[in-house]
Scaffold this active site. Structure first.
Site, PDB file in Angstrom:
ATOM      1  N   CYS A 119       0.839  -1.204   0.000  1.00 21.54           N
ATOM      2  CA  CYS A 119       0.000   0.000   0.000  1.00 21.54           C
ATOM      3  C   CYS A 119       0.877   1.259   0.000  1.00 21.54           C
ATOM      4  O   CYS A 119       1.787   1.397  -0.815  1.00 21.54           O
ATOM      5  CB  CYS A 119      -0.943  -0.065   1.198  1.00 21.54           C
ATOM      6  N   THR A 120       0.644   2.165   0.929  1.00 19.83           N
ATOM      7  CA  THR A 120       1.372   3.431   0.950  1.00 19.83           C
ATOM      8  C   THR A 120       2.790   3.298   1.487  1.00 19.83           C
ATOM      9  O   THR A 120       3.520   4.286   1.547  1.00 19.83           O
ATOM     10  CB  THR A 120       0.611   4.473   1.791  1.00 19.83           C
TER      11      THR A 120
END
Length: 327
Positions: A119-120
C-alpha cells in the site's frame, strides 16, 4: 543467499515487516499470515521463513485501527536478511520524515535479497531512493501523488503488485496478501503457494488479471453520468465518438468534455479506452475467441489499436496478458 530462491537455504529466510505508529494493521498481518501458513504447509526440518515485525523503538506499536502490535527493535545492518517489507498506513508520512528511519530502510533494502512495500509503504521506499528508476505500485488513491513527488519512480496505477528486480511493491491493503503469495511462489514454488492461498481462502491470482479495481468503479462520480456509463457499457462496439457521447448526455461537446473530466477525472477518450480494455480483458480470460475478434467485439476497430491500449494501460500485449492470466 543462493541465486535460485527455490534452493533450500541452510537457515530460514529472514523476513522483516517494518511497522510504525498508525500503521495499517492488515498491511502487516496479511503478509505475516501468508508466510506463517507457508511454514505450516511447506513442512521440512526447519521453517521456510523466520518472520519478525520490527519497529524503530520496538515494543508496542499502535495501529491505525487501535490494535497494538508487538515489534522487535530495528535489527543492526550486519544481521542476516532475505526480505524487507515496509507496511503502509496513515502514519507513513511521519515515518518517511524520520531521517534515521529512512537511512535504515535504505541500507537494509540494499542488504536484502529483495525488498517490498504494501500500500502506501511505497512512500517510505521511494523516500529512501531504492525505487529510483524502477516500476512501482501503491494504493490507487496515491498513484498520482507518488508520481508527482518522486518523478524517478515509474508508478504503475493498475496492477495489484509490481515486481522490478529486487523491488516488489503492492497496491492497497489486502494486495499485500497477493504480494506475499507471489513471494512464496518465487521461493517455494506454485504448489506450496496455491496450497497457502487455498488454506487462507483467497485467490493465488485474482480474477481479472490483478487490476486494483474495475474501470466502471474508477469512473464513479456524483451520479451525473451514471446513465451514460451504463449506455456506454452496452454499446462498446458502437459509435462512442465525442459528438455521439455528448448527444447521449444531452450536452454540447465542449460542455460535456469539461463536465465529464470534472466528474470522473478522465477525458471521455481515455475513459472509453479504459472500459474497452477492461471488457477485452474479460473476454481474453473467459473465452477462446481470437484476439482479432475480441478487438472487434470491444469496439477497438483493429487488433493494433487494442494492442496499443493494452500496452498503455497494462504494460502487456493482449497475447501476453492471456498467456499470463488465462486458464
Amino acid at each position: 543467499m543462493p541465486n535460485d530462491p527455490r534452493i533450500q537455504p541452510k537457515q530460514p529466510r529472514a523476513v522483516e515487516l517494518l511497522a510504525f505508529p498508525q500503521v495499517q494493521i492488515l498491511d502487516v498481518t496479511g503478509p505475516l499470515q501468508v508466510f506463517a501458513t507457508a511454514n505450516d504447509i511447506a513442512g521440512g526440518t526447519m521453517p521456510a521463513y523466520a518472520i519478525h515485525v520490527v519497529s524503530q523503538a520496538g515494543g508496542a506499536v499502535t495501529s491505525s485501527s487501535g490494535i497494538g502490535l508487538l515489534a522487535h527493535p530495528l535489527p543492526p545492518h550486519g544481521s542476516a536478511l532475505d526480505t524487507l517489507i515496509v507496511a503502509g498506513g496513515p502514519g507513513i508520512e511521519a515515518a518517511a520524515a524520520d531521517e534515521a528511519l529512512v537511512d535504515w530502510v535504505r541500507l537494509r533494502a540494499n542488504q536484502a535479497r529483495r525488498f517490498a512495500s504494501v500500500c502506501t509503504g511505497a512512500v517510505l521506499l521511494a523516500t529512501s531512493g531504492v525505487l529510483d528508476g524502477r516500476r512501482a505500485a501503491t494504493h490507487w488513491s496515491l498513484c498520482a501523488e507518488l508520481a508527482r513527488r518522486f518523478p524517478s519512480v515509474r508508478v504503475q496505477p493498475d496492477p495489484i503488485f509490481v515486481h522490478d528486480g529486487p523491488a516488489w511493491t503492492s497496491a492497497g491493503v489486502t494486495a499485500g496478501i497477493d504480494l506475499a503469495l507471489a513471494l512464496v511462489e518465487e521461493d517455494l514454488g506454485r504448489t506450496v503457494a496455491l496450497a497457502v492461498a487455498r488454506y487462507l481462502v483467497v485467490f493465488l491470482k485474482r480474477p481479472g488479471g490483478q487490476a486494483q479495481f474495475s474501470a466502471a468503479l474508477a469512473l464513479q462520480d456524483d451520479g451525473r453520468f451514471d446513465a451514460l456509463h451504463g449506455w456506454i457499457g452496452a454499446n462498446l462496439s458502437g459509435d462512442l465518438s465525442l459528438p455521439r457521447l455528448a448527444r447521449q448526455a444531452g450536452m454540447s461537446e465542449r460542455s460535456f468534455s469539461r463536465h465529464f473530466l470534472e466528474a470522473t477525472g478522465q477525458t471521455p477518450a481515455r475513459a472509453i479506452e479504459t472500459l474497452r480494455v477492461e471488457a477485452a480483458r474479460s473476454l481474453l480470460l473467459d473465452s477462446q475467441l481470437p484476439v482479432k475478434r475480441v478487438a472487434r467485439r470491444c469496439g477497438f476497430g483493429s487488433e493494433e489499436t487494442m494492442r496499443r491500449g493494452f500496452l498503455r494501460l497494462l504494460a502487456a500485449t493482449p497475447q501476453e496478458y492471456r498467456a499470463r492470466f488465462g486458464s
